[in-house]
Design an enzyme around this catalytic site. Sequence first.
Site, mmCIF file in Angstrom:
data_model
loop_
_atom_site.group_PDB
_atom_site.id
_atom_site.type_symbol
_atom_site.label_atom_id
_atom_site.label_comp_id
_atom_site.label_asym_id
_atom_site.label_seq_id
_atom_site.Cartn_x
_atom_site.Cartn_y
_atom_site.Cartn_z
ATOM 1 N N CYS A 124 17.671 4.409 -87.975
ATOM 2 C CA CYS A 124 17.382 5.333 -86.872
ATOM 3 C C CYS A 124 18.682 5.743 -86.189
ATOM 4 C CB CYS A 124 16.504 4.668 -85.832
ATOM 5 S SG CYS A 124 14.937 4.096 -86.479
ATOM 6 N N THR A 125 18.631 6.873 -85.540
ATOM 7 C CA THR A 125 19.727 7.299 -84.670
ATOM 8 C C THR A 125 19.106 7.842 -83.391
ATOM 9 O OG1 THR A 125 21.024 7.932 -86.620
ATOM 10 C CG2 THR A 125 21.782 8.773 -84.488
#
Lengths: 121, 253
Positions: free
Chosen positions: B1-2
């Site tokens: 994820c970012t």
Amino acid sequence: QFIPPYTEECRTEMYPPAGPTFRSAVSWYTVDLDSPPSDRWTALITDKKNDLLVVIKAIRDFANALVPSGRLVELVDISLPLMVETLPKPYGEEIKAIAAVAGLPLGEVVLYNIFYEVFTV
Amino acid sequence: CTSVVAEDDEGNLFHARNLDFGIFMGWDVKNKSWIISEKLKPLVINLNFKRNNQTLFKSTNFAGYVGLLTGVKPNLFTLTMNERFNLDGGFVGILEWIFGKRDGMWMGFLMRSVLENANSYKEAQTLLVQTKLLAPAYFILGGNQTGQGCIITRSRLHSIDVLELDLKLGRWYVLETNYDHWNEPLFLDDRRTSAMKCMNQTTQTNITPKTMYDVLSTKPVLNKLTVYTTLMQVSGGKLESFIRDCPNPCMPW
């Protein structure tokens, strides 16, 4: 860059989303927190039932690939339904209702809902 | 994820994220994709949680999942979480739960409870910092006033670090992938450097949800695990999300 990690120049003008990196927009649903936990997901799950069945089946297939005897899925189906009663309110009740509407084994819907904790292994 | 929380020159706060999920859960050789990531895409939905016929909060969810991973409480705060891998991981917490030690909170349920019950950035931050968890996590929280944005690095039992926006130090955004911010990311999985390069290139003056979408569309920030991108703006409680694909060549993570 055509070798891993395939980095690229910073993208610009990507919005509004279109083209090969965009698959689709996301639809909206309402969850009425004033309705009983057993009812609040019914409309949504009725709509998405088939897609949910596909994901749960994929997770089951993955578990069976890990433990080909089928014991892991058996363990999930037998032991996780017992855990649902210990989950904080209203989540346990909501999960039970989702399993009932989707026609899925309760243990497998519990697993789907605690996947984060399982997956950080 | 970012996940990223950013503040523009005028004090507007934006929060955006890519949700990446499904690593090592089966690779589809023919389509060059992760099996679970692909099957999750049709389940992505936006939810409007209402009480007394009024919107209480909004989220991007997977149908059938009653917890939350991404949400906004209109005009108050925005919240996302990223996975944190640790040896003292969720399995220990689950075992403790099974054996009757139930003072920890399930991550998705805590996120929902915070969006439901907290009525300010500070209140949300306190709950996310202090509540005992079953698994480690990164919480990325944005507020509604200048300087309100942080990454909370959590172990199961306590908060390890809180990194806040600090405009005086030039920190106009906070960005989290899946590594402690004080350590280098794994060299095989360095989405942080690419994302920060693009944020810096965008500049504070030009940051908007649209330019954050550009950042999250740049490989390898966008990768084969990316299921959806969500853009949020606390002011007005705007939330929009898009199901993503990463055309070849593209990193598997």
